[in-house]
Design a protein around this motif. Structure first.
Motif, PDB file in Angstrom:
ATOM      1  N   CYS A 147       0.851  -1.179   0.000  1.00 34.26           N
ATOM      2  CA  CYS A 147       0.000   0.000   0.000  1.00 34.26           C
ATOM      3  C   CYS A 147       0.895   1.241   0.000  1.00 34.26           C
ATOM      4  N   VAL A 148       0.352   2.295  -0.564  1.00 30.81           N
ATOM      5  CA  VAL A 148       1.153   3.491  -0.810  1.00 30.81           C
ATOM      6  C   VAL A 148       0.702   4.613   0.130  1.00 30.81           C
ATOM      7  N   ILE A 149       1.671   5.216   0.779  1.00 29.24           N
ATOM      8  CA  ILE A 149       1.433   6.356   1.647  1.00 29.24           C
ATOM      9  C   ILE A 149       2.094   7.567   1.001  1.00 29.24           C
ATOM     10  N   GLU A 150       1.358   8.658   0.927  1.00 31.62           N
ATOM     11  CA  GLU A 150       1.937   9.875   0.346  1.00 31.62           C
ATOM     12  C   GLU A 150       2.165  10.904   1.447  1.00 31.62           C
ATOM     13  N   ILE A 151       3.311  11.549   1.365  1.00 33.22           N
ATOM     14  CA  ILE A 151       3.638  12.598   2.325  1.00 33.22           C
ATOM     15  C   ILE A 151       3.807  13.902   1.551  1.00 33.22           C
ATOM     16  N   GLY A 152       2.933  14.858   1.822  1.00 32.11           N
ATOM     17  CA  GLY A 152       2.987  16.153   1.156  1.00 32.11           C
ATOM     18  C   GLY A 152       3.639  17.183   2.065  1.00 32.11           C
ATOM     19  N   VAL A 153       4.525  17.964   1.492  1.00 33.16           N
ATOM     20  CA  VAL A 153       5.206  19.020   2.254  1.00 33.16           C
ATOM     21  C   VAL A 153       4.929  20.358   1.562  1.00 33.16           C
ATOM     22  N   PHE A 154       4.374  21.297   2.319  1.00 33.94           N
ATOM     23  CA  PHE A 154       3.949  22.576   1.743  1.00 33.94           C
ATOM     24  C   PHE A 154       4.402  23.735   2.621  1.00 33.94           C
TER      25      PHE A 154
END
Lengths: 266, 121
Positions: free
Chosen positions: A70-77
């Motif tokens: 399964c894929v986990i996405e980490i967004g940095v803004f």
């Protein structure tokens, strides 16, 4: 939490926040797990999102083993000045640090998943950075191996026992009397006797009461005093021994056996 | 000049007279240009996606006459990272929605810039 992707996303979020609080990253942040993360370009604060983006896919990789991914996405803004190279460099560094940290700490994911190489795309969104926003997405695939072998172990218990009451309620010493065997080595066994529980993982030698079990190959032997009897001297009592096999945190198989015990006067 | 161009010309003149604020223009390496009349507006909010994250973007727009957008007395097109200062607050000139940082507000006469900005943090 029963959803695999939610469990992993929550674990990743907790891991990042603990690391950030301890100063592991060059910039401190509080990661937020979300299903619909939203960033306002006017926001001046650093924002980190953790999103589960795919439910586990299952693939049989060899014989009795399935692989799940399964894929986990980490967004940095964050708001940046695109012409300030140092400011943008600091954001790129943070993205790299997060990926490297998770690579180094996959063993801390309680669900036992293993991470593949992080895929960072985009490192930064060109349109957003022109508009003064650093926006990065990092996708991490967590992969686990599931043992699909039959789960039935064998538990042997002794015949009728007598025990001496050391005090009003004497203990029953089960040393060497209860044996559990299983051809596999990847399953968690939970053994309980009238409410006292032990957990043993044959593969990782994990036991909640390490001294209470002896593990040899694929067998475990209870070697501790587990039971407190309530019967008075001379009275028979039945001890219940329950063996559970747990797979991925769920009970996959249960067997209960009893031992007849008579308490005799000292 | 046709009727539409006449109407646009009249409207922008009226905007400048009646609804404008006074701003300062700043560009690196140039002296500030003060006392510039600008009409304040906003572009339609833009929604974009970066990975799984939805990004809401806004632009504070300034309508400034082409002839007034000048440094050292020389008219100049707006460029990225020019700064418009209004009431002490700085707004950086930035592209918006993947387009340029400015466009003509009146495509007929090309007498007024619509300049996209974002308040500097």
């Amino acid at each position: 939490m029963s959803s695999a992707v939610a469990t992993i996303a929550a674990e990743v979020t907790a891991l990042l926040n603990a690391a950030s609080a301890s100063g592991a990253f060059s910039q401190e942040f509080t990661a937020v797990r979300s299903y619909v993360p939203r960033h306002d370009s006017e926001t001046s604060a650093l924002q980190v999102f953790v999103v589960g983006t795919s439910i586990p896919s299952i693939e049989t990789i060899a014989g009795d083993f399935d692989a799940t991914e399964c894929v986990i996405e980490i967004g940095v803004f964050d708001r940046v000045d695109q012409t300030d190279l140092e400011e943008v460099d600091a954001m790129v560094q943070l993205v790299e640090e997060i990926g490297a940290y998770l690579c180094d700490t996959t063993g801390n994911i309680a669900s036992g998943q293993r991470m593949t190489t992080p895929e960072v795309d985009p490192l930064y969104d060109v349109n957003q950075i022109q508009n003064g926003v650093f926006a990065s997405a990092q996708r991490i695939t967590y992969r686990s191996c599931v043992d699909t072998r039959p789960v039935e172990p064998t538990m042997t218990v002794p015949g009728p026992q007598t025990t001496t009451a050391n005090d009003a309620d004497g203990p029953l010493n089960l040393f060497g009397l209860v044996h559990v065997t299983h051809p596999g080595g990847l399953l968690n066994f939970r053994v309980s006797t009238n409410g006292v529980q032990l957990v043993v993982n044959f593969n990782g030698d994990v036991a909640t009461a390490a001294s209470a079990l002896t593990m040899t190959g694929t067998a475990a032997q209870i070697n501790n005093e587990l039971e407190t009897l309530s019967a008075s001297a001379g009275d028979p009592e039945v001890c219940t021994i329950t063996l559970q096999v747990r797979r991925n945190g769920e009970t996959a198989w249960v067997e209960t056996k009893t031992i007849a015990v008579t308490v005799v006067a000292a | 000049m046709n009727m539409l161009a006449d109407g646009a010309s009249w409207m922008f003149a009226a905007l400048k007279q009646s609804t404008s604020a006074t701003v300062t223009l700043r560009r690196t390496g140039q002296s500030d240009t003060t006392g510039v009349k600008a009409t304040i507006g906003k572009s339609e909010p833009m929604v974009d996606e970066v990975g799984a994250v939805i990004v809401d973007s806004n632009s504070d727009d300034y309508l400034i006459a082409v002839a007034d957008y000048a440094f050292g007395g020389t008219a100049s097109e707006p460029t990225i990272n020019d700064v418009i200062i209004r009431d002490g607050t700085q707004y950086g000139v930035l592209p918006f929605a993947g387009g340029p940082c400015w466009q003509y507000a009146d495509t007929h006469n090309r007498t007024t810039y619509r300049i996209h900005t974002k308040q500097k943090s």
